[in-house]
Write an enzyme that holds these catalytic residues in place. Structure first.
Site, PDB file in Angstrom:
ATOM      1  N   ASP A 160      44.978  34.442  46.116  1.00  0.00           N
ATOM      2  CA  ASP A 160      44.930  35.132  47.407  1.00  0.00           C
ATOM      3  C   ASP A 160      46.267  35.785  47.765  1.00  0.00           C
ATOM      4  O   ASP A 160      47.324  35.194  47.557  1.00  0.00           O
ATOM      5  CB  ASP A 160      44.543  34.104  48.480  1.00  0.00           C
ATOM      6  CG  ASP A 160      44.168  34.767  49.789  1.00  0.00           C
ATOM      7  OD1 ASP A 160      43.954  35.993  49.800  1.00  0.00           O
ATOM      8  OD2 ASP A 160      44.079  34.046  50.804  1.00  0.00           O
ATOM      9  N   GLU A 269      39.946  42.417  45.073  1.00  0.00           N
ATOM     10  CA  GLU A 269      39.983  42.753  46.498  1.00  0.00           C
ATOM     11  C   GLU A 269      41.293  43.437  46.860  1.00  0.00           C
ATOM     12  O   GLU A 269      42.368  43.028  46.415  1.00  0.00           O
ATOM     13  CB  GLU A 269      39.820  41.484  47.352  1.00  0.00           C
ATOM     14  CG  GLU A 269      40.071  41.754  48.843  1.00  0.00           C
ATOM     15  CD  GLU A 269      39.489  40.704  49.773  1.00  0.00           C
ATOM     16  OE1 GLU A 269      38.315  40.345  49.592  1.00  0.00           O
ATOM     17  OE2 GLU A 269      40.220  40.244  50.664  1.00  0.00           O
TER      18      GLU A 269
END
Ligand SMILES: [Zn+2]
Length: 490
Positions: A160, A269
């Protein structure tokens, strides 16, 4: 074989996690718990039995295998559902960060049977540093939780908010299946405070080839996106180029250097949310259009929405405006075939129904700290003395945590600890100010030591939750369950 396993466990006084029971070749395998904690119990014979590293017991019939990194790799090889995989853009997904490495079972119980898939092992480098964990440990914990729960529907693992190439390379090498590229260091925040003349001046410093590229494609043009239309005039385009063009180049480079050569499906992402100003829908469109033209396939994009998405509390801002803009952002994501990603998505109960509706239920929502808060809530219930010590320490050291997190809490509104009876301690986790205090101080609390270097809270915190694992799982089922319900996924 399963019966033999249960018998051996019973005669040793070990608890078997029934949902974990599985078999391969002549080996039955399960997650069990003894006095010293959890381990794998293998019974029988064959390659799986041989490959697991552990202590042979029960006259050679069984093996107790510790939850090591190597044994996790063995587990992944024989039971592919225990390894993360890319989840793609067609289904709704929820990121479930687990800073402690013990939330997995409760998180999986919360999503089981719902039309949403979990992305576990969602951890940023900042969280790794603050908790003193490694990416290997984070992934190991997720895989073992999946095995314990017998969760066979598939799950992802998210490196992340990665910025540095070394971290990206590491996460991909370790088998992470989702990569969230944090573009904030390539986004120019100064543009937000410039006037038209200053923007034009900044724009003129870009090479003419770049300026021409953007002008030809966007200046004076209008694009139809579903029912929405997106228009660019020369001035706003100049601003967008100054803010985003370097970030777009960065996305393209990372994609071609790491994502494509990885040679496997990766949920890639793009995060442009860590900026000072909200992402204009038109800017979102421009970034998406550029990525498409450059052949960069993405799984999701996280714009910065209007209003405030503060950690661990509900949305702050104008719901009407949020809905208007979200509709356009969702239409853009839909047009380009990726999912809209909502960061700091925990506890945003007032906007969940809007998100569910306008994305047609195809979204990615990230939660992290809220899973830690449920752990603290559980501790407040079952070990009030420990909670009191942690609360007092957090108040004393909160300034250090404010360097990392932007929150608007008012410490003076937190009810005094000495006038709060034990049975009301869990209610602190319901109150926004105390909630944010505990939310942002997790790193300090987990790292706190006395003069002898002994942990002040961490050891007891883990021991408490280990003893009360069902209470923690129940808290997560309730809290994450409420998220899913409002997102339309019950
Ligand atoms: Zn973010």
């Amino acid at each position: 074989m399963a019966a033999a396993l249960k018998q051996i466990a019973a005669s040793s006084g070990w608890k078997v996690y029934d949902k974990s029971l599985d078999a391969h070749g002549g080996t039955a395998l399960a997650m069990v718990r003894g006095k010293e904690g959890k381990f794998l119990l293998a019974v029988g014979e064959g390659e799986l039995f041989e490959e697991l590293d552990g202590t042979v017991i029960a006259e050679g019939e069984a093996k107790a295998a510790p939850l090591t990194h190597d044994n996790r790799k063995v587990l992944n090889r024989y039971f592919p559902y225990t390894a993360p995989r890319a989840l793609g853009t067609e289904i709704a997904t929820i990121g479930l960060g687990d800073r402690l490495g013990i939330a997995g079972p409760g998180q999986l119980q919360a999503v089981k049977g719902k039309k949403i898939w979990p992305v576990l092992a969602q951890q940023s480098i900042r969280e790794l540093h603050l908790t003193g964990r490694s990416y290997e440990e984070v992934l190991d914990a997720a895989c073992y939780a999946v095995f314990q729960e017998g969760f066979r529907d598939g799950f992802g693992a998210d490196g992340d908010h990665l910025k540095a190439e070394a971290d990206i390379e590491l996460a991909l090498r370790l088998g992470f299946t989702m990569l969230t590229l944090d573009c904030s260091e390539h986004i120019d925040n100064d543009v937000a405070s410039m006037d038209g003349g200053q923007i034009r001046q900044a724009y003129e410093t870009y090479p003419s080839a770049i300026r021409e590229r953007y002008e030809q494609r966007y200046s004076g043009k209008t694009f139809a996106i579903g029912e929405e239309s997106i228009a660019f005039d020369a001035g706003t385009l100049q601003g967008y180029v100054c803010i985003y063009s370097k970030a777009i180049d960065f996305m393209e480079r990372i994609y071609n250097t790491y994502i494509v050569p990885a040679g496997r499906e990766i949920d890639f992402e793009i995060s442009i949310d860590e900026t000072l100003t909200p992402t204009d829908p038109a800017a979102h469109f421009m970034v998406a259009q550029e990525l498409r033209e450059r052949g960069v396939h993405i799984y999701s994009m996280a714009p910065r929405f209007c209003g405030e998405f503060q950690k661990g509390i509900d949305y702050i801002g104008d719901l009407g405006q949020f809905e208007q803009e979200l509709k356009v952002h969702a239409a853009i994501a839909d047009h380009f075939g990726y999912k809209l990603s909502i960061h700091s998505g925990s506890d945003k109960f007032s906007v969940f129904p809007i998100i569910g509706k306008h994305t047609s239920g195809r979204f990615h929502v990230k939660t992290a700290g809220t899973n830690w808060l449920e752990a603290v809530r559980t501790v407040a219930q079952v070990n009030p003395t420990l909670y009191r010590r942690m609360h007092a320490y957090a108040l004393e050291h909160v300034e250090e945590a404010l360097a990392y997190y932007h929150v608007s809490m008012k410490l003076e509104e937190i009810a005094p600890l000495d006038r709060t009876p034990d049975e009301q301690l869990p209610a602190y986790i319901e109150e926004d100010n105390a909630r944010q205090l505990i939310h942002i101080t997790y790193g300090l609390l987990l790292q706190a030591q006395d003069e002898q270097g002994k942990s002040l809270f961490k050891t007891e915190f883990y021991e408490t939750l280990d003893r009360q694992e069902e209470a923690y799982a129940e808290a997560l089922r309730g809290h994450i369950g409420r998220h899913l319900e409002l997102l339309g996924k019950s």
